[in-house]
Write a protein that holds these residues in place. Structure first.
Motif, PDB file in Angstrom:
ATOM      1  N   UNK A   1      28.600   0.241   1.490  1.00 52.38           N
ATOM      2  CA  UNK A   1      29.039   2.266   0.596  1.00 52.38           C
ATOM      3  C   UNK A   1      29.556   3.039   1.393  1.00 52.38           C
ATOM      4  N   UNK A   2      29.784   3.305   0.325  1.00 50.11           N
ATOM      5  CA  UNK A   2      31.439   4.551   0.250  1.00 50.11           C
ATOM      6  C   UNK A   2      30.625   5.636   1.472  1.00 50.11           C
ATOM      7  N   UNK A   3      31.107   6.480   2.039  1.00 47.37           N
ATOM      8  CA  UNK A   3      30.801   7.423   3.396  1.00 47.37           C
ATOM      9  C   UNK A   3      30.044   7.189   3.967  1.00 47.37           C
ATOM     10  N   UNK A   4      28.948   6.056   4.146  1.00 45.22           N
ATOM     11  CA  UNK A   4      28.695   5.548   5.057  1.00 45.22           C
ATOM     12  C   UNK A   4      26.999   6.069   5.185  1.00 45.22           C
ATOM     13  N   UNK A   5      26.450   6.889   4.338  1.00 42.74           N
ATOM     14  CA  UNK A   5      25.370   8.300   4.497  1.00 42.74           C
ATOM     15  C   UNK A   5      24.599   7.345   4.665  1.00 42.74           C
TER      16      UNK A   5
ATOM     17  N   UNK B   1       1.099  -1.342  -0.093  1.00 40.95           N
ATOM     18  CA  UNK B   1       0.137   0.067  -0.163  1.00 40.95           C
ATOM     19  C   UNK B   1       0.611   1.527   0.303  1.00 40.95           C
ATOM     20  N   UNK B   2       1.889   0.872   0.578  1.00 36.97           N
ATOM     21  CA  UNK B   2       2.806   2.719   0.643  1.00 36.97           C
ATOM     22  C   UNK B   2       3.762   2.228  -0.866  1.00 36.97           C
ATOM     23  N   UNK B   3       3.068   1.566  -2.280  1.00 39.83           N
ATOM     24  CA  UNK B   3       4.126   1.584  -3.368  1.00 39.83           C
ATOM     25  C   UNK B   3       4.650   1.127  -3.641  1.00 39.83           C
ATOM     26  N   UNK B   4       5.306   0.416  -2.795  1.00 38.66           N
ATOM     27  CA  UNK B   4       6.661  -0.201  -2.865  1.00 38.66           C
ATOM     28  C   UNK B   4       6.760  -2.311  -3.449  1.00 38.66           C
ATOM     29  N   UNK B   5       8.117  -2.185  -3.971  1.00 36.15           N
ATOM     30  CA  UNK B   5       8.209  -3.569  -4.631  1.00 36.15           C
ATOM     31  C   UNK B   5       8.345  -4.504  -3.527  1.00 36.15           C
ATOM     32  N   UNK B   6       9.122  -4.743  -2.746  1.00 36.40           N
ATOM     33  CA  UNK B   6       9.792  -5.305  -1.400  1.00 36.40           C
ATOM     34  C   UNK B   6       9.092  -4.873  -0.389  1.00 36.40           C
ATOM     35  N   UNK B   7       8.919  -5.583   0.326  1.00 36.81           N
ATOM     36  CA  UNK B   7       8.058  -5.518   1.707  1.00 36.81           C
ATOM     37  C   UNK B   7       9.414  -6.185   2.712  1.00 36.81           C
ATOM     38  N   UNK B   8      10.268  -5.141   3.615  1.00 37.18           N
ATOM     39  CA  UNK B   8      10.626  -5.641   4.071  1.00 37.18           C
ATOM     40  C   UNK B   8      10.834  -5.965   5.580  1.00 37.18           C
ATOM     41  N   UNK B   9      11.768  -7.077   6.307  1.00 36.99           N
ATOM     42  CA  UNK B   9      12.150  -7.285   7.290  1.00 36.99           C
ATOM     43  C   UNK B   9      13.315  -6.964   8.178  1.00 36.99           C
ATOM     44  N   UNK B  10      13.528  -5.778   8.524  1.00 41.66           N
ATOM     45  CA  UNK B  10      14.426  -5.048   8.408  1.00 41.66           C
ATOM     46  C   UNK B  10      15.333  -4.139   7.675  1.00 41.66           C
ATOM     47  N   UNK B  11      16.481  -3.797   7.383  1.00 39.06           N
ATOM     48  CA  UNK B  11      16.545  -2.317   6.594  1.00 39.06           C
ATOM     49  C   UNK B  11      15.746  -1.510   6.868  1.00 39.06           C
ATOM     50  N   UNK B  12      16.206  -0.668   8.307  1.00 34.27           N
ATOM     51  CA  UNK B  12      15.846   0.493   9.025  1.00 34.27           C
ATOM     52  C   UNK B  12      16.427   1.857   8.183  1.00 34.27           C
ATOM     53  N   UNK B  13      15.417   2.587   8.251  1.00 35.94           N
ATOM     54  CA  UNK B  13      16.029   4.382   6.881  1.00 35.94           C
ATOM     55  C   UNK B  13      17.052   4.639   7.282  1.00 35.94           C
ATOM     56  N   UNK B  14      17.613   4.126   8.898  1.00 36.89           N
ATOM     57  CA  UNK B  14      19.089   4.853   9.244  1.00 36.89           C
ATOM     58  C   UNK B  14      19.634   4.275   9.732  1.00 36.89           C
ATOM     59  N   UNK B  15      19.556   2.929   8.978  1.00 37.43           N
ATOM     60  CA  UNK B  15      20.825   1.801   9.623  1.00 37.43           C
ATOM     61  C   UNK B  15      21.668   1.735   7.926  1.00 37.43           C
ATOM     62  N   UNK B  16      20.057   1.503   6.780  1.00 34.69           N
ATOM     63  CA  UNK B  16      21.054   1.347   5.271  1.00 34.69           C
ATOM     64  C   UNK B  16      21.735   2.239   4.866  1.00 34.69           C
ATOM     65  N   UNK B  17      22.028   2.094   3.792  1.00 40.40           N
ATOM     66  CA  UNK B  17      23.065   3.344   3.279  1.00 40.40           C
ATOM     67  C   UNK B  17      23.228   3.180   2.214  1.00 40.40           C
ATOM     68  N   UNK B  18      23.172   4.435   1.459  1.00 41.34           N
ATOM     69  CA  UNK B  18      23.487   4.750  -0.276  1.00 41.34           C
ATOM     70  C   UNK B  18      24.948   3.886   0.053  1.00 41.34           C
TER      71      UNK B  18
ATOM     72  N   UNK C   1      26.378  17.146   3.797  1.00 37.64           N
ATOM     73  CA  UNK C   1      26.225  17.573   2.697  1.00 37.64           C
ATOM     74  C   UNK C   1      28.199  17.316   1.768  1.00 37.64           C
ATOM     75  N   UNK C   2      28.888  16.989   2.458  1.00 38.16           N
ATOM     76  CA  UNK C   2      30.640  16.241   1.704  1.00 38.16           C
ATOM     77  C   UNK C   2      30.719  15.478   1.133  1.00 38.16           C
ATOM     78  N   UNK C   3      29.977  14.580   2.383  1.00 40.36           N
ATOM     79  CA  UNK C   3      30.170  12.864   2.235  1.00 40.36           C
ATOM     80  C   UNK C   3      28.704  12.390   1.483  1.00 40.36           C
ATOM     81  N   UNK C   4      27.766  13.108   0.919  1.00 37.75           N
ATOM     82  CA  UNK C   4      26.675  13.096  -0.174  1.00 37.75           C
ATOM     83  C   UNK C   4      27.953  13.286  -1.676  1.00 37.75           C
ATOM     84  N   UNK C   5      28.417  14.774  -1.606  1.00 36.13           N
ATOM     85  CA  UNK C   5      28.985  14.872  -3.345  1.00 36.13           C
ATOM     86  C   UNK C   5      30.172  12.851  -2.962  1.00 36.13           C
ATOM     87  N   UNK C   6      30.026  12.878  -2.354  1.00 34.21           N
ATOM     88  CA  UNK C   6      31.179  11.612  -2.747  1.00 34.21           C
ATOM     89  C   UNK C   6      30.899  10.508  -2.681  1.00 34.21           C
ATOM     90  N   UNK C   7      29.514  10.351  -3.235  1.00 38.36           N
ATOM     91  CA  UNK C   7      28.981   8.777  -2.693  1.00 38.36           C
ATOM     92  C   UNK C   7      28.762   8.050  -4.806  1.00 38.36           C
TER      93      UNK C   7
END
Length: 606
Positions: A175-179, A92-109, A198-204
């Motif tokens: 991922x590099x920079x772990x943002x 219902x949130x439009x997602x293709x994969x519903x997952x257990x785990x992978x929280x947004x504050x831990x998964x990095x770009x 912002x500096x880290x984001x520009x280096x991903x």
């Protein structure tokens, strides 16, 4: 917000797909694939999407960088509590994969994961789109996802393969920079940005190109500069939305009208006249200096109806108490006709501004000032400033006109260019060729082309400022990009209404702006200056955006909840209140029409 942590285990709980379909919404039709349903068994994941899935709006969704949307079961539990709902089923949130785990504050770009025999890379947070609120029946949902740091994220497909519910999700590379996804989302949409983030984001390298460009614009902007206007950081967004960096010459933004006197009116060509405005004697309010490239809004009573408001660019550097604007007489223009035929020296005119972010950047690199027709006015003001400063920067002056007789400010601009140490003048006259003396070397018969522009030798590190008809700016902008100029270095100013940006809305016949249907409302007057519409506010409209749409005024929006700032609009006069406070307030002198309402009589540059 914490970054760098990794969950010990994650599982794919559900694979959800849906094909685009037309959905009625507020009297319009939205083409969307936000309706996803779980599927059983294995599904092949290819470079652009999951087997059986699709996207309705490829400008804002889909593509290689946004092939798969992920949302967490933990966020489902969170929203069930926050919204008081027990009907939130997977997809219902439009997602293709519903997952257990992978929280947004831990998964990095840039993180990579193996699911089944496919491998994926995290490319960006979810885009702020009104359709998630449409799907859930929660109009504010796009803003809530950002405010509560639970956006979800997109995956790029590194290795195609099959996945199914129950598959383990295995981290294969950090991922590099772990943002984190949450920090990346906040960096774009929320105030108090962390410069280190912002500096880290520009280096991903894995971050999607659209988000990279938005972060480059943020990094290039001064702390007080307007945010980049954008539509969900979509790749290929027009650079005209990007602001120009103010210099130390900036003054506080002022809204509201003040009377100024017409000092003189100077004909420039048969159809263009310059109006010189000066402060009234004894005025207690100093005239804001403004900056070359900005515009004034003039309020005039041209008949028995409500006053009309029109905006005109400054055509010379403003002084301590005077402005110059130059106006082309349009055949059926009510206001331009009044200015040319009726306005006289000594008359009083209500003036607001200067406003606008189309301004000359400080710097030492090459500059291109390019215009067509009356679009010369803002870049001419920039030329005045450069000439007054004897600026040493290499300058390319490119102007297109019908012929010499219709070329406004030809002598003036030529004299200004002569004051600069490294100026290159190139004129293009589009009238049909015929017997005439040989033109000067800097004059070309015909329109500028990719070949003629390439021959001008414009450096790839130039900052370019374009003003003229949309087709002119599009063509010239494409040529400059082909010559190596980065999109964020190409700045444009468009007279008249900007093109509408209404993601997912089906095409409809173009209708001239008009008064809204029904009787006038009881509220304060709202004037849409670019569109020439003035009407009384009615509380029947949830926002100024809804009123504009009722008038068929071209609008630009995406989230409709005050998050993405796509709808940001200059506020010429008046005060605004917000039905829902924006997560990141707009800059002074601007407003978010998607959630704003008039507190007083207002004039919007829309």
């Amino acid at each position: 917000m914490a970054t760098g942590r990794r969950p010990a285990r994650a599982t794919l709980l559900s694979v959800n797909v849906g094909k685009p379909k037309d959905v009625p919404w507020h009297g319009r039709t939205v083409h969307t694939a936000a309706w996803k349903t779980p599927v059983r068994g294995p599904r092949r994941v290819r470079r652009l999407n999951v087997e059986g899935d699709g996207q309705g709006d490829l400008a804002g969704h889909g593509g290689e960088m946004r092939a798969v949307l992920v949302y967490q079961s933990q966020s489902y539990a969170y929203w069930r509590g926050q919204l008081g709902r027990d009907d939130l089923t997977f997809g219902i949130f439009g997602e293709n994969f519903t997952v257990d785990g992978l929280p947004d504050d831990e998964v990095c770009i840039g993180d990579r994961y193996r699911i089944g025999d496919a491998e994926f890379e995290v490319s960006q947070p979810r885009v702020t789109c009104y359709r998630v609120g449409m799907r859930l029946g929660e109009p504010a949902m796009a803003a809530l996802l950002v405010a509560h740091h639970r956006p979800g994220f997109y995956l790029r497909v590194i290795t195609e393969g099959s996945v199914r519910a129950g598959d383990d999700i295995v981290l294969t590379r950090r991922g590099p920079q772990e943002l984190s996804v949450a920090d990346t989302d906040a960096l774009l949409y929320l105030p108090d940005r962390d410069p280190e983030h912002l500096r880290r984001a520009l280096n991903i390298p894995a971050l999607s190109p659209g988000w990279q460009q938005s972060f480059r614009e943020l990094a290039a902007a001064a702390p007080t500069a307007p945010r980049p206007g954008r539509q969900d950081a979509r790749p290929g967004a027009r650079p005209s939305a990007a602001p120009d960096t103010p210099s130390s010459r900036d003054e506080p933004v002022r809204t509201g009208f003040r009377p100024m006197r017409v000092a003189r009116i100077t004909p420039e060509t048969a159809t263009v006249s310059s109006i010189h405005l000066t402060a009234t004697h004894g005025s207690p309010v100093p005239v804001p200096q403004g900056r070359p490239g900005q515009y004034l809004s003039l309020r005039l009573t041209t008949g028995d109806g409500a006053p009309a408001v029109r905006s005109y660019s400054l055509s010379a550097t403003p002084t301590a108490d005077t402005y110059r604007v130059s106006v082309k007489h349009e055949p059926h223009g009510q206001v331009s006709g009044y200015l040319h035929a009726t306005l006289r020296q000594g008359d009083l005119v209500d003036v607001a501004g200067p406003h606008g972010t189309f301004v000359l950047r400080d710097g030492s690199g090459p500059v291109v000032l390019a215009s067509a027709g009356i679009g010369v006015t803002p870049v001419l003001a920039m030329l005045h400033r450069l000439a007054a400063d004897r600026d040493p920067r290499p300058l390319w002056w490119i102007h297109t006109a019908h012929d010499r007789a219709h070329h406004a400010f030809a002598a003036e601009s030529h004299d200004l260019l002569a004051r600069l140490p490294d100026a290159h003048e190139h004129l293009f006259y589009t009238a049909g060729t015929g017997p005439r003396p040989d033109p000067p070397p800097h004059v070309t018969e015909g329109r500028p082309t990719a070949r003629t522009l390439a021959a001008l030798g414009i450096p790839a590190d130039a900052d370019a400022y374009l003003c003229g008809p949309t087709a002119f700016m599009d063509t010239l902008g494409d040529c400059l990009r082909d010559q190596g100029l980065r999109p964020e270095r190409i700045h444009t100013e468009q007279f008249g209404s900007l093109p509408a940006l209404t993601p997912g809305i089906g095409p409809s016949a173009v209708v001239r702006p008009h008064q809204p249907p029904g009787p006038p409302g009881p509220g304060p007057r709202v004037t849409f200056a670019r569109s020439g519409i003035s009407t009384a506010w009615s509380p029947a409209y949830p926002s100024l955006l809804d009123l504009a749409e009722a008038c068929d005024i071209p609008t630009r929006w995406s989230c409709r909840t005050g998050v993405c700032h796509t709808c940001v609009t200059p506020l010429v006069a008046g005060e605004i209140t917000y039905a829902t406070e924006p997560l990141d307030p707009p800059d002074p002198g601007t407003t978010l029409v998607c959630c704003g309402r008039p507190a007083t009589e207002v004039v919007l540059d829309l």
